[in-house]
Design an enzyme around this catalytic site. Structure first.
Site, PDB file in Angstrom:
ATOM      1  CB  CYS A 112      54.967  39.841  43.367  1.00  0.00           C
ATOM      2  SG  CYS A 112      55.010  41.399  42.469  1.00  0.00           S
ATOM      3  CG  HIS A 252      51.125  38.518  43.551  1.00  0.00           C
ATOM      4  ND1 HIS A 252      51.384  39.510  44.478  1.00  0.00           N
ATOM      5  CD2 HIS A 252      51.374  39.062  42.336  1.00  0.00           C
ATOM      6  CE1 HIS A 252      51.781  40.588  43.832  1.00  0.00           C
ATOM      7  NE2 HIS A 252      51.777  40.352  42.537  1.00  0.00           N
ATOM      8  CG  ASN A 282      51.072  44.079  42.505  1.00  0.00           C
ATOM      9  OD1 ASN A 282      51.658  43.648  43.481  1.00  0.00           O
ATOM     10  ND2 ASN A 282      51.357  43.708  41.258  1.00  0.00           N
TER      11      ASN A 282
HETATM   12  O1  UT7 Z   1      52.802  41.626  40.344  1.00  0.00           O
HETATM   13  C1  UT7 Z   1      53.130  41.212  39.067  1.00  0.00           C
HETATM   14  C2  UT7 Z   1      53.196  42.427  38.234  1.00  0.00           C
HETATM   15  N1  UT7 Z   1      52.082  42.870  37.497  1.00  0.00           N
HETATM   16  C3  UT7 Z   1      50.953  42.210  37.132  1.00  0.00           C
HETATM   17  O2  UT7 Z   1      50.640  41.130  37.530  1.00  0.00           O
HETATM   18  C4  UT7 Z   1      50.064  42.886  36.114  1.00  0.00           C
HETATM   19  C5  UT7 Z   1      49.552  41.922  35.074  1.00  0.00           C
HETATM   20  N2  UT7 Z   1      48.816  42.566  34.036  1.00  0.00           N
HETATM   21  C6  UT7 Z   1      47.609  43.153  34.224  1.00  0.00           C
HETATM   22  O3  UT7 Z   1      47.096  43.144  35.311  1.00  0.00           O
HETATM   23  C7  UT7 Z   1      46.897  43.771  33.028  1.00  0.00           C
HETATM   24  O4  UT7 Z   1      47.541  43.381  31.839  1.00  0.00           O
HETATM   25  C8  UT7 Z   1      46.809  45.323  33.125  1.00  0.00           C
HETATM   26  C9  UT7 Z   1      45.859  45.714  34.231  1.00  0.00           C
HETATM   27  C10 UT7 Z   1      48.189  45.893  33.390  1.00  0.00           C
HETATM   28  C11 UT7 Z   1      46.294  45.896  31.809  1.00  0.00           C
HETATM   29  O5  UT7 Z   1      45.030  45.312  31.483  1.00  0.00           O
HETATM   30  P1  UT7 Z   1      44.757  44.791  30.001  1.00  0.00           P
HETATM   31  O6  UT7 Z   1      43.375  44.317  29.959  1.00  0.00           O
HETATM   32  O7  UT7 Z   1      45.851  43.810  29.664  1.00  0.00           O
HETATM   33  O8  UT7 Z   1      44.855  46.125  29.137  1.00  0.00           O
HETATM   34  P2  UT7 Z   1      45.880  46.504  27.971  1.00  0.00           P
HETATM   35  O9  UT7 Z   1      47.276  46.581  28.472  1.00  0.00           O
HETATM   36  O10 UT7 Z   1      45.598  45.608  26.815  1.00  0.00           O
HETATM   37  O11 UT7 Z   1      45.389  47.964  27.612  1.00  0.00           O
HETATM   38  C12 UT7 Z   1      44.116  48.188  27.028  1.00  0.00           C
HETATM   39  C13 UT7 Z   1      43.964  49.672  26.759  1.00  0.00           C
HETATM   40  C14 UT7 Z   1      45.133  50.283  26.007  1.00  0.00           C
HETATM   41  O12 UT7 Z   1      44.600  51.226  25.098  1.00  0.00           O
HETATM   42  P3  UT7 Z   1      44.417  50.869  23.548  1.00  0.00           P
HETATM   43  O13 UT7 Z   1      45.784  50.506  23.061  1.00  0.00           O
HETATM   44  O14 UT7 Z   1      43.471  49.709  23.527  1.00  0.00           O
HETATM   45  O15 UT7 Z   1      43.861  52.114  22.994  1.00  0.00           O
HETATM   46  C15 UT7 Z   1      45.922  51.008  27.077  1.00  0.00           C
HETATM   47  O16 UT7 Z   1      46.632  52.118  26.583  1.00  0.00           O
HETATM   48  O17 UT7 Z   1      43.882  50.369  28.004  1.00  0.00           O
HETATM   49  C16 UT7 Z   1      44.822  51.456  27.986  1.00  0.00           C
HETATM   50  N3  UT7 Z   1      45.228  51.725  29.364  1.00  0.00           N
HETATM   51  C17 UT7 Z   1      44.512  52.492  30.200  1.00  0.00           C
HETATM   52  N4  UT7 Z   1      43.363  53.175  30.034  1.00  0.00           N
HETATM   53  C18 UT7 Z   1      42.891  53.849  31.085  1.00  0.00           C
HETATM   54  C19 UT7 Z   1      46.322  51.255  30.016  1.00  0.00           C
HETATM   55  N5  UT7 Z   1      46.325  51.713  31.279  1.00  0.00           N
HETATM   56  C20 UT7 Z   1      45.222  52.477  31.419  1.00  0.00           C
HETATM   57  C21 UT7 Z   1      44.669  53.222  32.482  1.00  0.00           C
HETATM   58  N6  UT7 Z   1      43.515  53.869  32.288  1.00  0.00           N
HETATM   59  N7  UT7 Z   1      45.258  53.253  33.720  1.00  0.00           N
END
Ligand code: UT7
Length: 325
Positions: A112, A252, A282
């Site tokens: 990105c 970004h 994104n």
């Molecule tokens: O452009 C550069 C590329 N990408 C980025 O910049 C993304 C950077 N990262 C992020 O934006 C965040 O880390 C995310 C939005 C991807 C995830 O947010 P988070 O607060 O870090 O959540 P997490 O990965 O810790 O997941 C929390 C929970 C998990 O469940 P458990 O293990 O707590 O039961 C995931 O399985 O949320 C779950 N989860 C979802 N639940 C509902 C993951 N994706 C989803 C979803 N809907 N779409």
């Protein structure tokens, strides 16, 4: 001194809302909104490809600069979702725009941060030769993600943004830029299939972990905040200014929580940061130029404003640039 002569942007018509995703995957509008700030994103139509989006944004930028395609001396396309593996998207764009037989190349796989890195390259090229350089950031990420993987699918959208850079102050002088890479983090965010390490084969297609974009979200989050903040400080330091002098940061657009953390680290108010991740998700390399174009179009940027772009993505790569409107 090189400057930006014109701005352009384009997003496809098809709107995909959080509720649309919730009907397909085990997710909800509430989760996506709270964790990312995203409300909707745009996806290409079946007959649209990367070059169509790139050309639409580029035509607006060229027109905005008061130029025609024949005035362009060089093309740089930043994308992780190219028209084909080879030749590059820049070749298709040169033909589609009707440009002369000029140099044209992709910054492929630059994550990105590709567009902002491209801006720095264009700045040097426009100044030295002198040349008029078209830079496009474009992604059709909807064709790169697994539509079954809720942890990535809901985050991304398709779009394009473009600027024309020339050997004149234009609308915004390019004062300074910075960029960096930490290749040790390449495992955190990548698309593996199609390169020499994982060539196309039935085995790689069957192996769900290599055939589409994979990401350790929290790993990306932490590095993104640190690197984008440091890049802002670096670029501001280069021109002997402080964050107090910044009128607007265009970061970004990956996650509103990342944007907010970068803002707080810089000590800026919410109205000093441009945010459109709610509308487009994104859009990878397109996110900064698309947001910059919108900010200019909607009157968020005024003459005399110091505007700082900062971006971060796969690699990891990061980049920032300071513009004086
Ligand atoms: O452009 C550069 C590329 N990408 C980025 O910049 C993304 C950077 N990262 C992020 O934006 C965040 O880390 C995310 C939005 C991807 C995830 O947010 P988070 O607060 O870090 O959540 P997490 O990965 O810790 O997941 C929390 C929970 C998990 O469940 P458990 O293990 O707590 O039961 C995931 O399985 O949320 C779950 N989860 C979802 N639940 C509902 C993951 N994706 C989803 C979803 N809907 N779409």
């Amino acid at each position: 001194m090189a400057g930006i002569l014109g701005f352009g942007g384009y997003t496809p018509k098809q709107v995909v809302s959080n509720d649309d995703w919730a009907q397909r995957l085990d997710t909800s509008d509430e989760w996506i909104t709270q964790r990312t700030g995203i409300k909707r994103r745009r996806f290409v139509a079946e007959d649209e490809t990367t070059v169509d989006l790139a050309a639409a944004a580029a035509e607006l930028a060229i027109d905005d600069a008061g130029l025609t395609a024949s005035d362009i001396d060089e093309i740089i396309v930043a994308t992780d979702t190219p028209e084909m593996l080879t030749p590059d998207t820049a070749s298709f764009l040169q033909q589609q725009l009707g440009c002369r037989e000029i140099p044209a190349f992709d910054l492929g796989g630059s994550g990105c941060a590709g567009f902002v890195l491209g801006l720095d390259i264009a700045r040097a090229r426009a100044h030295l030769k002198p040349k008029v350089v078209l830079i496009v950031g474009v992604e059709v990420i909807s064709r790169m993600i697994s539509l079954e993987d809720r942890s990535t699918a809901v985050l991304f959208g398709d779009g394009a943004g473009a600027v024309v850079v020339g050997p004149a102050p234009g609308r915004a002088r390019l004062l300074a830029a910075t960029a960096g890479t930490d290749g040790a983090q390449s495992h955190i965010l990548n698309v593996r299939v199609g390169g020499t390490r994982f060539p196309f084969s039935q085995a790689t297609i069957d192996d769900g972990s290599v055939g589409h974009l994979i990401m350790d979200g929290q790993g990306v989050f932490k590095h993104a905040v640190q690197r984008m903040s440091a890049a802002v400080e670096d670029v501001i330091g280069q021109i002997n200014r402080t964050v107090r002098d910044i009128a607007l940061i265009v970061p970004h657009q990956a996650n509103v929580r990342i944007i907010d953390a970068v803002r707080r680290r810089a000590g800026l108010e919410p109205d000093q940061v441009y945010v459109n991740v709610d509308e487009y998700g994104n859009t990878g390399s397109a996110s900064v130029p698309l947001a910059l174009w919108e900010a200019v179009e909607t009157g968020r940027v005024h003459s005399g404003d110091l505007v700082v772009l900062t971006a971060f993505g796969a690699g990891f790569h990061w980049a920032a640039a300071a513009l004086q409107f």
